[in-house]
Scaffold this motif. Structure first.
Motif, PDB file in Angstrom:
ATOM      1  N   GLY A  66     -12.494  17.691   6.124  1.00 18.47           N
ATOM      2  CA  GLY A  66     -12.845  18.816   6.964  1.00 18.47           C
ATOM      3  C   GLY A  66     -11.680  19.788   7.070  1.00 18.47           C
ATOM      4  N   SER A  67     -11.790  20.710   8.001  1.00 16.69           N
ATOM      5  CA  SER A  67     -10.760  21.730   8.210  1.00 16.69           C
ATOM      6  C   SER A  67     -10.204  21.605   9.620  1.00 16.69           C
ATOM      7  CB  SER A  67     -11.365  23.123   7.995  1.00 16.69           C
ATOM      8  OG  SER A  67     -10.465  24.130   8.398  1.00 16.69           O
ATOM      9  N   GLU A  72       0.839  -1.193   0.000  1.00 13.46           N
ATOM     10  CA  GLU A  72       0.000   0.000   0.000  1.00 13.46           C
ATOM     11  C   GLU A  72       0.878   1.248   0.000  1.00 13.46           C
ATOM     12  OE1 GLU A  72      -4.136   0.218   1.993  1.00 13.46           O
ATOM     13  OE2 GLU A  72      -2.722   1.004   3.469  1.00 13.46           O
ATOM     14  N   THR A  73       0.497   2.216  -0.806  1.00 13.43           N
ATOM     15  CA  THR A  73       1.246   3.466  -0.933  1.00 13.43           C
ATOM     16  C   THR A  73       0.377   4.634  -0.476  1.00 13.43           C
ATOM     17  OG1 THR A  73       2.513   2.635  -2.812  1.00 13.43           O
ATOM     18  CG2 THR A  73       2.389   5.027  -2.561  1.00 13.43           C
ATOM     19  N   THR A  74       0.940   5.523   0.308  1.00 14.79           N
ATOM     20  CA  THR A  74       0.256   6.765   0.648  1.00 14.79           C
ATOM     21  C   THR A  74       0.510   7.766  -0.467  1.00 14.79           C
ATOM     22  OG1 THR A  74       0.458   6.413   3.037  1.00 14.79           O
ATOM     23  CG2 THR A  74       0.102   8.671   2.287  1.00 14.79           C
ATOM     24  N   ILE A  75      -0.545   8.195  -1.145  1.00 14.37           N
ATOM     25  CA  ILE A  75      -0.377   9.100  -2.285  1.00 14.37           C
ATOM     26  C   ILE A  75      -0.650  10.563  -1.911  1.00 14.37           C
ATOM     27  CG2 ILE A  75      -0.913   7.305  -3.964  1.00 14.37           C
ATOM     28  CD1 ILE A  75      -3.704   8.701  -4.274  1.00 14.37           C
ATOM     29  N   TRP A  76      -1.254  10.787  -0.729  1.00 14.16           N
ATOM     30  CA  TRP A  76      -1.565  12.156  -0.314  1.00 14.16           C
ATOM     31  C   TRP A  76      -1.829  12.148   1.184  1.00 14.16           C
ATOM     32  CZ3 TRP A  76      -5.736  14.659   1.958  1.00 14.16           C
ATOM     33  CH2 TRP A  76      -5.775  16.067   1.835  1.00 14.16           C
ATOM     34  N   THR A  77      -1.399  13.192   1.861  1.00 13.84           N
ATOM     35  CA  THR A  77      -1.576  13.320   3.309  1.00 13.84           C
ATOM     36  C   THR A  77      -2.303  14.628   3.612  1.00 13.84           C
ATOM     37  OG1 THR A  77       0.466  12.081   3.680  1.00 13.84           O
ATOM     38  CG2 THR A  77      -0.379  13.355   5.527  1.00 13.84           C
ATOM     39  N   VAL A  79      -8.155  24.028   5.395  1.00 16.80           N
ATOM     40  CA  VAL A  79      -9.015  23.058   4.708  1.00 16.80           C
ATOM     41  C   VAL A  79      -8.196  21.832   4.316  1.00 16.80           C
ATOM     42  CG1 VAL A  79     -10.589  24.842   3.868  1.00 16.80           C
ATOM     43  CG2 VAL A  79      -8.645  24.140   2.457  1.00 16.80           C
ATOM     44  N   MET A  80      -8.900  20.727   4.117  1.00 16.82           N
ATOM     45  CA  MET A  80      -8.271  19.436   3.824  1.00 16.82           C
ATOM     46  C   MET A  80      -7.310  19.024   4.938  1.00 16.82           C
ATOM     47  SD  MET A  80      -7.642  19.428  -0.310  1.00 16.82           S
ATOM     48  CE  MET A  80      -7.083  21.131  -0.516  1.00 16.82           C
ATOM     49  N   GLY A  81      -7.641  19.441   6.170  1.00 12.11           N
ATOM     50  CA  GLY A  81      -6.767  19.153   7.298  1.00 12.11           C
ATOM     51  C   GLY A  81      -7.325  18.159   8.288  1.00 12.11           C
ATOM     52  N   ALA A  82      -8.532  17.609   8.040  1.00 10.19           N
ATOM     53  CA  ALA A  82      -9.147  16.675   8.994  1.00 10.19           C
ATOM     54  C   ALA A  82     -10.184  15.818   8.272  1.00 10.19           C
ATOM     55  CB  ALA A  82      -9.813  17.440  10.141  1.00 10.19           C
ATOM     56  N   HIS A  83     -10.513  14.701   8.896  1.00  6.12           N
ATOM     57  CA  HIS A  83     -11.584  13.816   8.413  1.00  6.12           C
ATOM     58  C   HIS A  83     -11.454  13.538   6.910  1.00  6.12           C
ATOM     59  CE1 HIS A  83     -14.593  14.482  11.973  1.00  6.12           C
ATOM     60  NE2 HIS A  83     -13.671  13.571  12.239  1.00  6.12           N
TER      61      HIS A  83
END
Length: 481
Positions: free
Chosen positions: A121-122, A86-91, A97-101
């Protein structure tokens, strides 16, 4: 089902080599042969999405329990996804924004590029959930660079998630779940055309809101839309209620030739099409997607559930939703039949008759028979497991009554619970042979307890009887579907 009174079996019937009263022409091997899997495919992976690409790979992404990243794996088989790296493609972003959930990613290939749709979520408000898109032009999306295309803007800025995209008659659509401020619920389902993979065109249309009793347990929810097309129809499944054992799947149906942006084109089913099953220990099945088998001949349901009912605290904090897959069957009227979430382990199959191809082995009040149009799908599904008698045999375990097996009794075949005796083990064990009437594609089952006696039908009921004529061989041949 209640057990009927045991009828007296005449000795003459028990020893008679039965023959069918009708000998129709036999069918060709089924167009959709069996597709079996060992479940679960992935532990602690919720909201699964699997995309089969033209490069021969399946691409799999899902929500991770920490809700902090998007992962991707690929394999040339569906089962291979279980062990694929498995590869993480984005964190997630460290702030804003795009900082939670980080929820419910889906991967699609559109006009030569890869796109991942997801919700986030943010850091300032983790519940300010909105929909976002990533893009990559790499041949292999696990190793490519991903670009943020930003938020999918909707006319009303409110809680929105679970974006999915599909094309009907060359027109690409987006479907998603969103909070409608004018309604007393959590989320309803919307659809719109796409100007490009990250931009809605025109005014979105609401096509469903949670109003039925099974859509409103715990929370009033319609979410997780996914589309499958078949026979000129568009079937949009969705998930409803809280994400515990009450979570289940509903379905909307529209004609592929209809105006899909007209809410009146969609008809909602009055009952869930897929829900918890205590007998198989599967709870809260939902947030599904669709793919196809390796040979392209079977449609496959992808979903998550849990193996237990009781959850301590908020279900969103329970990490143990797992990814599962099983074959979809199609009813005579062209609608999908998802059956039940099958037990962990090897998935079941159906057995169609060689000489009555529209009829399947099924149980009815525990008696085994062949019958067409079995809409209670699990009655006609059996797991082929290691034989109770061992020594190279198989046993056929009921899908909806785990621990119950096809067994012969006085040469009649019933579905009964394993009582642990040597007699039962013998009665419920068979040698799986090449089909007596079609050795290339068919199967026959010779009873372990008496050489030369096979599972066969007579007047549509199953017996173990000699298969020493052409008709008997046809009656004793089945196809796994």
């Amino acid at each position: 089902m209640s057990r009927p009174s045991r009828r007296v079996v005449l000795t003459g019937l028990a020893t008679l080599a039965l023959s069918s009263t009708v000998t129709p022409a036999h069918a060709a091997a089924p167009a959709s042969p069996s597709a079996t899997f060992t479940n679960p495919v992935a532990e602690q992976r919720a909201d699964p999405h699997i995309f089969k690409h033209t490069d021969g790979y399946y691409y799999f992404t899902a929500t991770v329990p920490a809700y902090d990243k998007i992962v991707l794996r690929r394999a040339t088989t569906l089962q291979g996804l279980a062990t694929a790296p498995e590869t993480t493609i984005w964190t997630k972003h460290a702030s804003g924004v795009m900082g939670a959930h980080i929820w419910a990613p889906e991967i699609h290939f559109i006009d030569g590029k890869w796109y991942v749709y997801f919700a986030a979520g943010s850091t300032s408000d983790v519940w300010a959930i909105r929909m976002y898109v990533l893009e990559s032009d790499a041949a292999n999306p696990l190793t490519g660079t991903w670009t943020e295309k930003g938020q999918i803007a909707t006319p009303v800025s409110s809680f929105s998630l679970d974006a999915t995209t599909f094309a009907v008659n060359g027109v690409r659509y987006l479907a998603w779940a969103q909070r409608n401020p004018s309604e007393d619920n959590n989320t309803s389902l919307f659809i719109a055309k796409l100007a490009n993979p990250w931009t809605i065109s025109g005014t979105p249309v609401e096509i469903s809101q949670p109003t039925l009793s099974w859509e409103t347990v715990g929370y009033k929810v319609n979410e997780g839309p996914s589309v499958i097309q078949h026979g000129g129809k568009v079937f949009l499944t969705y998930s409803a209620s809280a994400t515990d054992a009450n979570y289940c799947m509903g379905m909307l149906t529209a004609s592929a030739s209809a105006d899909l942006l007209n809410a009146a084109s969609w008809t909602k089913g009055s009952q869930p099409v897929f829900q918890s099953n205590a007998a198989t220990s599967q709870y809260g099945p939902g947030h599904n997607s669709f793919t196809v088998s390796e040979d392209g001949k079977s449609d496959i349901l992808v979903y998550h559930d849990r193996s237990y009912k009781d959850i301590s605290g908020d279900p969103l904090n329970d990490p143990n939703r797992r990814t599962r897959v099983q074959k979809i069957y199609w009813n005579a009227d062209g609608t999908p039949n998802f059956g039940i979430p099958v037990a962990d382990g090897v998935s079941p199959v159906r057995f169609s008759s060689y000489n009555f191809p529209d009829r399947y082995i099924r149980h009815w009040e525990y008696r085994a028979k062949i019958e067409p149009n079995v809409t209670n799908l699990a009655d006609s599904q059996f797991r082929v497991v290691t034989g109770l008698a061992g020594t190279g045999t198989v046993s056929l375990e009921s899908a909806n009554y785990p621990g119950y097996y096809l067994r012969q009794k006085n040469y009649e075949v019933w579905v009964e619970k394993d009582d642990g005796t040597a007699a039962f083990r013998s009665d419920a064990s068979f040698y799986q042979r090449a089909g007596l009437a079609d050795s290339a594609s068919g199967l026959s089952f010779e009873w372990y307890g008496s050489a030369g006696r096979y599972l066969r039908h007579y007047n549509y009921l199953l017996y173990t009887q000699p298969a020493d004529t052409a008709t008997a061989k046809a009656d004793a041949t089945f196809y796994a579907e």
